[in-house]
Design a protein around this motif. Structure first.
Motif, short mmCIF file in Angstrom:
data_model
loop_
_atom_site.label_atom_id
_atom_site.label_comp_id
_atom_site.label_asym_id
_atom_site.label_seq_id
_atom_site.Cartn_x
_atom_site.Cartn_y
_atom_site.Cartn_z
N ASN A 9 0.91 -1.12 -0.10
CA ASN A 9 -0.12 0.02 -0.02
C ASN A 9 0.75 1.24 0.04
O ASN A 9 0.57 2.03 -0.62
N ALA A 10 1.94 1.19 0.73
CA ALA A 10 2.99 2.51 0.75
C ALA A 10 3.37 2.81 -0.72
O ALA A 10 3.69 3.88 -1.03
N ALA A 11 3.75 1.65 -1.12
CA ALA A 11 4.46 2.03 -2.69
C ALA A 11 3.38 2.39 -3.49
O ALA A 11 3.67 3.01 -4.32
N ILE A 12 2.14 1.82 -3.42
CA ILE A 12 1.03 2.69 -4.41
C ILE A 12 0.71 3.70 -3.95
O ILE A 12 0.23 4.68 -4.86
N GLY A 13 0.79 3.97 -2.78
CA GLY A 13 0.55 5.40 -2.11
C GLY A 13 1.65 6.46 -2.89
O GLY A 13 1.06 7.60 -3.05
#
Length: 350
Positions: A16-20
Motif C-alpha cells: 500500500n505504501a508503494a502504491i500510495g
C-alpha cells in the motif's frame, strides 16, 4: 488480498505504501518510476520492465530492472518484430493482464523471440499489465522470471490490483495533458482543439473538435506539417485562431518527448461569445447564468467572475454547479466544446 500477500511475500502495508507513493507523484516526471516500484511489490520476480507499445510503431523500453541496456537495444532493433505481446497490442489494443501462456506454443515457444531473445535474456516466463491506451499507445509493465513459471494465484493477485494501476495511469495522463495545455492555470483560455503526435510522427490522439476542424479547414493540416518541418512553435490559421506546437514532457509516456498541437483563440482576436447562442444551450439558463457562462468561456476564474458581477465566490460556484447540471457536463473544457458545437450548428443553419 490474501492471494496478493502469498504472491508477493510482502506485508500489505508495504504494498500500500508503494502504491500510495505512486499516487502522490501523479503528474510528475517521477510517476512512472514509482508506478514500476509499486508494480514490483505485487509478485516475486527477477526482472521488471516498462515498455511503450504502439499499434502504429515499434515498441520502446522506458525503464528496466535486472535487464541490460544492450538487450533492451537488441529488442528495440531486432526482436520486437517477433514479440507476441507487440503483435497482441497491434491487433487488439486491449488493456488488461497478459502472460506468455496466452499465446499458442507454435506462435511463441518455437519463435525467434523465445528461442533467441528470451534464452539470451535467461527469461522463462512473463506476466504483465497493458495499461489503458492514450490514442493507440499503451505503457506496459512486465515481471519476468529466470527460473520457473508464474502461478495461477500470482496471476489472480495481478488481476486484483489491475483496476488500481489503470486508474493511476489514467489520472497521470490527464494531469500531464492538463498541464501541457495550460488548463491548470487560472484564467487561461482552453484550446479549441488538440492533437498529439509521438516521436515517430504518428498521431496517437486527436480530439473530436480537432477532427471536425481538420475536415473543414484544409489549412490546419498544412500548418501542422509546416511547423514540424520548420521546427516552429506557432502559425496563424486565420484572424481568430492560432495553431501552437509544444514539446510533450517525458512524463507523458504514451508519447514521451512527442508534440502537442493546439488550436486556440488568437490573442488579438475580437471574437466575442454570443449570448444568444449561450442561451440556446439550454432554455432554462437564467440571465445571471448566461453572464457567468460568458465569463467562464472568456477564461475568467471564479474569483474574477465574483468581482465583476459583485457576487460572493460561493454564489458563483453554486451558479456554475447548476449550469453544469443543466448542460449535463462536468468541466470548463466540456462547456467550451458545447458552445463551439452550438456555434457550428448556428453557422450551418445560416
Amino acid at each position: 488480498m490474501k492471494s496478493t500477500l502469498i504472491a508477493s511475500g510482502l506485508p500489505l502495508a508495504t504494498v500500500n505504501a508503494a502504491i500510495g507513493e505512486a499516487a502522490r507523484l501523479v503528474g510528475t516526471s517521477d510517476f512512472y518510476a514509482a508506478l514500476l516500484a509499486a508494480f514490483r511489490s505485487l509478485v516475486s520476480h527477477d526482472i521488471a520492465t516498462m515498455v511503450r507499445y504502439s499499434a502504429v510503431g515499434r515498441p520502446s523500453f522506458l525503464m528496466h530492472h535486472g535487464f541490460s541496456d544492450a538487450l533492451a537495444r537488441q529488442y528495440e532493433t531486432t526482436f520486437h518484430v517477433f514479440d507476441p505481446f507487440h503483435r497482441y497490442w497491434a491487433q487488439t489494443e486491449r488493456p488488461g493482464v497478459v502472460s506468455l501462456d496466452m499465446f499458442p506454443a507454435t506462435a511463441t515457444r518455437q519463435s525467434r523471440y523465445v528461442r533467441e531473445f528470451l534464452q539470451e535474456s535467461s527469461i522463462t516466463d512473463e506476466l504483465g499489465y497493458f495499461l489503458p491506451a492514450m490514442g493507440r499507445a499503451s505503457v506496459a509493465l512486465f515481471l519476468e522470471r529466470r527460473i520457473g513459471r508464474f502461478l495461477e494465484s500470482e496471476r489472480a493477485a495481478m488481476e486484483d490490483f489491475y483496476p488500481l494501476f489503470a486508474g493511476l495511469e489514467s489520472a497521470h495522463v490527464n494531469a500531464v495533458l492538463a498541464a501541457a495545455i495550460g488548463r491548470g492555470a487560472g484564467g487561461v483560455s482552453l484550446p479549441l482543439a488538440i492533437m498529439l503526435r509521438d516521436l515517430e510522427g504518428c498521431v496517437i490522439h486527436a480530439s473530436e473538435a480537432w477532427r471536425d476542424l481538420e475536415s473543414r479547414n484544409t489549412n490546419l493540416r498544412r500548418a501542422v506539417e509546416r511547423l514540424t518541418a520548420e521546427n516552429a512553435g506557432e502559425a496563424v490559421l486565420d484572424d481568430a485562431t492560432v495553431l501552437h506546437r509544444t514539446r510533450i514532457s517525458p512524463a507523458h509516456s504514451s508519447a514521451p518527448e512527442g508534440w502537442l498541437f493546439t488550436v486556440e483563440k488568437s490573442a488579438s482576436s475580437s471574437t466575442d461569445y454570443d449570448q444568444a447562442i449561450i442561451s440556446e444551450l439550454n432554455p432554462t439558463l437564467t440571465p445571471r447564468e448566461i453572464d457567468i457562462v460568458k465569463l467562464v468561456l472568456e477564461g475568467h476564474p471564479t474569483a474574477t467572475i465574483a468581482q465583476r458581477l459583485k457576487l460572493q465566490r460561493g454564489t458563483v460556484k453554486n451558479h456554475r454547479l447548476r449550469i453544469y447540471e443543466k448542460l449535463d457536463i462536468t468541466s470548463e473544457r466540456e462547456l467550451f466544446l458545447t458552445y463551439i458545437q452550438a456555434l457550428q450548428r448556428h453557422r450551418a443553419n445560416g
